[in-house]
Design a protein around this motif. Structure first.
Motif: not given
Ligand code: WT7
Length: 665
Positions: A321, A401, A403, A425-426, A428-430, A516, A532, A543
């Protein structure tokens, strides 16, 4: 992979719907659902044309690309790959000669409240000068450079300067241990580390440079030739002669012009390590062209950025992020942004609200865990309640990050957004590089707890184990069926793991598996992420792999015989780490257990970092296993939650341990 259904509780019935406020939709880039749907349709019907147009309109190319997407070696997709560009030029040089040149790029607020501002023009000069300093130390295009720095202007400069010379950075969060740093240095084959002597957090001065020394001393880091040290504080630190150089020394005599090095669009801009379901973190490799396009585009789409906005993303540059929405996106979009060094609770839990008032922040982007902890603080102390500050500058709120639970969403909506600011409510993931499923502030009717709908061009779907689409209302696995520009390119040094982790053969080998569980609402088809489905925990939006923590625990060979780690729900951090431990000396007495639990926490903090410390530790004569020797993880999760055991325990080898494991330390 375990079945997703375990994470999918009864489908939440959320009937509240919040249409976009006129303030957000009037003049929005994507105004109204019809505009959103038109973009989606265009991206679906003519993806090549759509992405070509976006990449041409949003980026400056030193050599134009002629190929948009190359799928010939799927899932190793290539985007814009015969084009050339430079990421730093697209964040800085591009603005010179435009009204953005003299605009404030960064408003930096230090831990102690001191504020420093820097314009785009001055930021460019400092990035270019530091890029020259990197080159003077022999760092070249393609080299890997570790950045281990606090949230500072210099942290952003370090990343941008690497990008400017075509070096691939790998930022390691300042809370990670010497061991974690060593592993990343070795895996990346890094030639240099950029660090600070100390970092300031919550009024405390914490070492960084000393941890770099410890990490390198663990061995195998011979590739490191230079350690750059930014002197963040006046305190002394120990210099290793012939290797260490301060920023001041490195910058001496360096000019402020440094032509940006053009790189191919697929050139790795960075590697960022993240947890997976094995003990070894994965080096997620991102591209230059596709990644940067997404960073810029989502600033415009998701945050509907306007020239007068003051943008504040509270994430650290050590996480994705902080890469996309601090170091790259806001700069590529020409925004004024706040960069904050400290923590939300220092000097008190009103810090965020006070800073929003002080800097007239209009777009505020933070994590549910921060919101939940500030709700708690505001409820127990009137003085830190957000009502004490003027938050009327806010226009858009964001969450990222993990839910966000509907209660926290409603509090954020009422107390911070005063019922006028859309909450994006965004999800996404790394690995996704930027937002993939998110509301658009000028278009999407909001439902608390739902990340709503995919961005244009994102073919998100919910499928079963074989890749078959599931109907709305049915929980399954979240996938993205078509490639998109900012997707992970590979796992550094491990292309096989890349394929195995994200593109399962059972689904045809070309569909991206997010990891997820998710469910779409019956009425609107809105996505809700249920958590997850692999052995990855999300603690305060960070994570962590359960296997990583297990490996750390069993590495304490004088004490630990066996360990298993699971997550349990937690009010503030979302999930908490729970460890089940078998000691070599047998089960400890109550008094011993307390002391050993603390010893193990300190050990995990040292092995991985404080964020991985188990909150609960339970000791048993052994772990609950089936007769065939498999650890019964589902049973452990029930014990961790304090639930009544409903599973069949008749196959348990030693039923007596259930009682032993009842006590958490
Ligand atoms: C995991 C990714 C997104 C950048 C920060 C975390 C969870 C992330 C949400 C959301 C529900 C979410 C998921 C995903 N996650 N955003 N808006 N609603 N769950 O990045 O460390 O790669 O983690 O964070 O489980 O797989 P990350």
């Amino acid at each position: 992979m375990s079945s997703p259904s375990k994470n999918i509780e009864s489908v939440l019935v959320e009937s509240r719907v919040f249409p976009p406020d006129a303030r957000a939709s009037t003049g929005a880039r994507i105004a109204g659902m019809a505009a959103y749907e038109a973009l989606c349709k265009e991206a679906e019907q003519d993806p090549d044309g759509f992405w070509t147009r976006q990449a041409r309109d949003n980026m400056v190319w030193t050599k134009p690309f002629t190929r948009t997407l190359d799928e010939s070696n799927a899932p190793f997709y290539k985007w814009f790959d015969d084009g050339e560009l430079n990421a730093s030029a697209n964040c800085l040089d591009k603005h010179i000669g435009t009204p953005v040149e003299h605009k404030t790029a960064i408003i930096f607020e230090a831990d102690d409240g001191a504020v420093t501002e820097i314009t785009y023009k001055d930021l460019l000069a400092r990035v270019a000068q530091f890029a020259n300093a990197l080159k003077a130390q022999g760092i070249q295009k393609g080299d890997r450079v570790i950045v281990y720095m606090p949230m500072t202007i210099e942290g952003v400069i370090a990343m941008q300067a690497c990008a400017r010379i075509g070096a691939t950075h790998s930022v390691v969060f300042g809370g990670f241990s010497a061991k974690a740093l060593q592993e990343r240095i070795i895996d990346a084959g890094a030639v240099a580390v950029i660090t600070s002597n100390f970092q300031m957090r919550g009024g405390k001065e914490l070492p960084l440079k000393a941890i770099v020394d410890d990490g390198i001393a663990l061995g195998g880091c011979e590739s490191i030739k230079t350690v750059f040290v930014h002197e963040r504080t006046l305190s002394d630190w120990k210099r290793v002669e012939g290797r260490d150089i301060t920023f001041a020394e490195a910058l001496e005599g360096q000019g402020i012009d440094c032509p940006p090095e053009p790189v191919g669009a697929e050139h790795p801009l960075f590697i960022l390590y993240t947890s997976g379901s094995t003990g070894k973190p994965k080096g997620v490799q991102h591209s230059t062209g596709g990644y940067l396009l997404w960073a810029k585009l989502t600033m415009d789409w998701t945050f509907d950025l306007r020239p007068e906005d003051v943008f504040w993303c509270t994430a650290d540059i050590g996480w994705i992020t902080g890469h996309t929405y601090v170091a790259y996106g806001p700069l590529a979009a020409g925004a004024t942004q706040v960069v904050f060094e400290g923590i939300p609770t220092f000097p008190n839990a009103g810090r965020f609200w006070q800073m929003i008032e002080k800097h007239k922040v209009s777009i505020f982007y933070t994590a549910p865990t921060a919101i939940r902890s500030l709700i708690k603080a505001a409820e127990s102390d009137e003085k830190v309640h957000p009502k004490n500050w003027d938050l009327s500058s806010l226009r858009i709120l964001g969450s990222v990050g993990e839910p966000i639970n509907p209660e926290a969403w409603m509090w954020y909506h009422r107390n911070i957004g005063h019922e006028k600011c859309p909450i994006v409510d965004t999800f996404w993931q790394t690995e996704t590089g930027g937002h993939v499923i998110t509301p658009l502030p000028g278009a999407t009717p909001l439902v608390p707890g739902s990340c709503t709908l995919p961005l244009p061009g994102i073919a998100a779907a919910i499928v079963d184990e074989t890749g078959k689409d599931l109907p709305n209302g049915a929980g399954g696995m979240l996938v993205i069926k078509r490639p998109w520009p900012s997707m992970i390119r590979t796992i550094w040094n491990d292309p096989e793991r890349f394929k195995k982790s994200y593109f399962p053969e059972e689904m045809g080998g070309t569909i991206y598996l997010a990891g997820d569980g998710a469910v779409r609402s019956a009425d609107r088809g809105y996505f809700r992420i249920t958590g997850r489905i692999d052995d990855v925990l999300n603690v305060s939006g960070h994570r962590l792999g359960t296997m990583e923590i297990e490996s750390a625990l069993v590495a304490k060979t004088d004490l630990v015989a066996e360990a298993a780690v699971v997550g349990r729900p937690d009010d503030v951090s979302g999930e908490a780490v729970c460890a089940f431990v078998v000691l070599k000396r047998g089960r400890p007495t109550d008094a011993e257990a307390r002391q050993i639990a603390n010893e193990l926490r300190a050990w995990v903090a040292k092995e991985i970092g404080p964020i991985a410390k188990p909150k609960d530790i339970r000791f048993g004569d052994n772990l609950p296993k089936t007769r065939s020797g498999k650890i019964m993880r589902r049973l452990l999760r029930s014990i961790a939650k304090g639930e009544a055991i409903t599973q069949d325990t008749s196959t348990l080898e030693n039923p007596a341990i259930l009682e032993q494991l009842g006590q958490a330390y």
